[in-house]
Design a protein around this motif. Structure first.
Motif, short mmCIF file in Angstrom:
data_model
loop_
_atom_site.label_atom_id
_atom_site.label_comp_id
_atom_site.label_asym_id
_atom_site.label_seq_id
_atom_site.Cartn_x
_atom_site.Cartn_y
_atom_site.Cartn_z
N GLY A 1 -7.95 -0.27 -10.25
CA GLY A 1 -6.79 0.44 -10.74
C GLY A 1 -5.46 0.00 -10.17
O GLY A 1 -4.42 0.56 -10.52
N GLU A 2 -5.47 -1.00 -9.29
CA GLU A 2 -4.25 -1.47 -8.65
C GLU A 2 -3.84 -2.85 -9.15
O GLU A 2 -4.68 -3.75 -9.26
CB GLU A 2 -4.41 -1.52 -7.13
CG GLU A 2 -4.52 -0.18 -6.46
CD GLU A 2 -4.40 -0.29 -4.95
OE1 GLU A 2 -4.66 -1.38 -4.40
OE2 GLU A 2 -4.03 0.71 -4.31
N THR A 3 -2.56 -3.00 -9.42
CA THR A 3 -2.02 -4.30 -9.81
C THR A 3 -2.03 -5.23 -8.62
O THR A 3 -1.64 -4.86 -7.51
CB THR A 3 -0.57 -4.14 -10.32
OG1 THR A 3 -0.56 -3.17 -11.36
CG2 THR A 3 -0.03 -5.45 -10.86
N ARG A 4 -2.47 -6.47 -8.84
CA ARG A 4 -2.56 -7.45 -7.76
C ARG A 4 -2.21 -8.84 -8.32
O ARG A 4 -2.15 -9.03 -9.53
CB ARG A 4 -3.98 -7.52 -7.18
CG ARG A 4 -4.54 -6.21 -6.67
CD ARG A 4 -5.99 -6.40 -6.23
NE ARG A 4 -6.07 -7.40 -5.19
CZ ARG A 4 -6.05 -7.13 -3.89
NH1 ARG A 4 -5.97 -5.90 -3.47
NH2 ARG A 4 -6.14 -8.09 -3.00
N TYR A 5 -2.03 -9.79 -7.40
CA TYR A 5 -1.82 -11.18 -7.82
C TYR A 5 -3.13 -11.97 -7.89
O TYR A 5 -3.17 -13.04 -8.49
CB TYR A 5 -0.85 -11.89 -6.87
CG TYR A 5 0.57 -11.42 -7.05
CD1 TYR A 5 1.35 -11.86 -8.12
CD2 TYR A 5 1.13 -10.51 -6.16
CE1 TYR A 5 2.65 -11.41 -8.30
CE2 TYR A 5 2.44 -10.07 -6.33
CZ TYR A 5 3.19 -10.52 -7.40
OH TYR A 5 4.46 -10.07 -7.57
N PHE A 6 -4.19 -11.45 -7.28
CA PHE A 6 -5.51 -12.08 -7.36
C PHE A 6 -6.55 -11.03 -7.04
O PHE A 6 -6.25 -9.98 -6.49
CB PHE A 6 -5.62 -13.28 -6.40
CG PHE A 6 -5.41 -12.91 -4.95
CD1 PHE A 6 -6.47 -12.53 -4.15
CD2 PHE A 6 -4.14 -12.92 -4.40
CE1 PHE A 6 -6.28 -12.18 -2.82
CE2 PHE A 6 -3.93 -12.58 -3.07
CZ PHE A 6 -5.01 -12.20 -2.28
N ALA B 1 10.33 -13.81 -1.07
CA ALA B 1 10.14 -12.61 -0.25
C ALA B 1 8.94 -11.87 -0.80
O ALA B 1 8.97 -11.39 -1.94
CB ALA B 1 11.38 -11.73 -0.28
N GLY B 2 7.87 -11.80 -0.02
CA GLY B 2 6.65 -11.18 -0.49
C GLY B 2 6.12 -10.14 0.47
O GLY B 2 6.16 -10.32 1.69
N TYR B 3 5.62 -9.05 -0.10
CA TYR B 3 5.01 -7.99 0.70
C TYR B 3 3.51 -8.03 0.50
O TYR B 3 3.02 -8.00 -0.64
CB TYR B 3 5.58 -6.63 0.29
CG TYR B 3 4.86 -5.44 0.87
CD1 TYR B 3 4.76 -5.28 2.25
CD2 TYR B 3 4.26 -4.50 0.06
CE1 TYR B 3 4.10 -4.19 2.80
CE2 TYR B 3 3.59 -3.40 0.59
CZ TYR B 3 3.52 -3.26 1.96
OH TYR B 3 2.84 -2.19 2.50
N SER B 4 2.76 -8.14 1.59
CA SER B 4 1.30 -8.06 1.57
C SER B 4 0.71 -9.04 0.56
O SER B 4 0.88 -10.25 0.68
CB SER B 4 0.90 -6.61 1.28
OG SER B 4 -0.47 -6.39 1.51
N ASN B 5 0.06 -8.55 -0.49
CA ASN B 5 -0.65 -9.38 -1.46
C ASN B 5 0.19 -10.50 -2.03
O ASN B 5 -0.24 -11.67 -2.08
CB ASN B 5 -1.16 -8.47 -2.59
CG ASN B 5 -2.08 -9.17 -3.56
OD1 ASN B 5 -1.70 -9.41 -4.70
ND2 ASN B 5 -3.28 -9.47 -3.14
N GLY B 6 1.42 -10.20 -2.43
CA GLY B 6 2.29 -11.22 -2.99
C GLY B 6 2.71 -12.27 -1.99
O GLY B 6 2.74 -13.47 -2.28
N GLY B 7 3.03 -11.83 -0.78
CA GLY B 7 3.41 -12.77 0.27
C GLY B 7 2.25 -13.64 0.70
O GLY B 7 2.43 -14.83 1.00
N ASN B 8 1.04 -13.07 0.71
CA ASN B 8 -0.14 -13.84 1.11
C ASN B 8 -0.38 -15.01 0.16
O ASN B 8 -0.65 -16.14 0.59
CB ASN B 8 -1.38 -12.94 1.12
CG ASN B 8 -1.27 -11.79 2.10
OD1 ASN B 8 -0.43 -11.79 2.98
ND2 ASN B 8 -2.13 -10.79 1.95
#
Length: 209
Positions: free
Chosen positions: A54-59, A100-107
């Motif tokens: 249910g959560e949007t993620r990059y991977f 500039a990335g927070y958590s999932n996006g920055g990883n």
């Protein structure tokens, strides 16, 4: 699939920001943070297209909780191509862009920067961690990275943050870190530190290379 992104124009003499959200986020999440750390800079934010629990993620992850590296590679390619296309559309300078990335996006972003020949050479990583080991990480020459960590973070361990630091330094990046005694959250002192670092780095007003 619909592309969700937002572009807010600004002073074209300043470097643009590429803003990447954390788990469950949207393209709107980091826009206020981008405005705080670089009030007049153009801002481009792109939403990840994966949905996991249910959560949007990059991977996404495999059923056992480990990273789905095939999916990570696919989604990294998609995100980089999307960012490049939007950079051209809005006539932004990719070589000046500040990630500039927070958590999932920055990883995802820092892994891509260390494993692919990308134009980016400035990154702010809020509560990041490594996505697996890297044999020969390599950043563009003169890359600068600012990374933050919470000492009570239940998602990023001290060992993981140390590994991320080692990867960045092995890859040749100039690294500055900020630590607070909270969890996976952002706080005001952290954002102030990021803003100060970015201003002092000179990257906001530096000419395109």
């Amino acid at each position: 699939m619909t592309l969700h992104y937002q572009f807010i124009d600004g002073d074209r003499t300043l470097a643009p920001l590429l803003l990447l959200h954390g788990n469950g986020g949207t393209e709107r999440d980091l826009l206020p943070i981008g405005q705080f750390i670089a009030p007049d800079a153009p801002r481009l934010a792109i939403r990840g297209r994966e949905i996991e629990q249910g959560e949007t993620r990059y991977f996404r992850h495999l059923p056992d909780g480990t990273i789905d590296f095939a999916n990570l590679d696919t989604e990294t390619t998609w995100l980089l191509n999307t960012a490049a296309a939007l950079t051209r559309k809005y006539q932004l300078f990719a070589s000046r862009m500040i990630v500039a990335g927070y958590s999932n996006g920055g990883n995802l972003a820092i892994r891509a920067m260390m494993t692919q020949p990308l134009p980016y050479r400035t990154a702010l990583l809020f509560h990041g961690k490594p996505l697996g080991p890297l044999d020969q990480p390599k950043l563009r020459p003169h890359t600068l990275v600012w990374a933050s960590y919470g000492t009570h973070d239940p998602i990023v361990s001290q060992a993981e943050f140390a590994t991320l630091q080692a990867q960045i330094q092995t890859a040749g990046g100039g690294l500055t870190t900020f630590t607070h005694d909270e969890q996976h959250n952002l706080n005001f002192s952290e954002l102030q530190a990021a803003k100060h670092w970015l201003a002092q780095s000179g990257r906001l007003k530096e000419e395109s290379l």
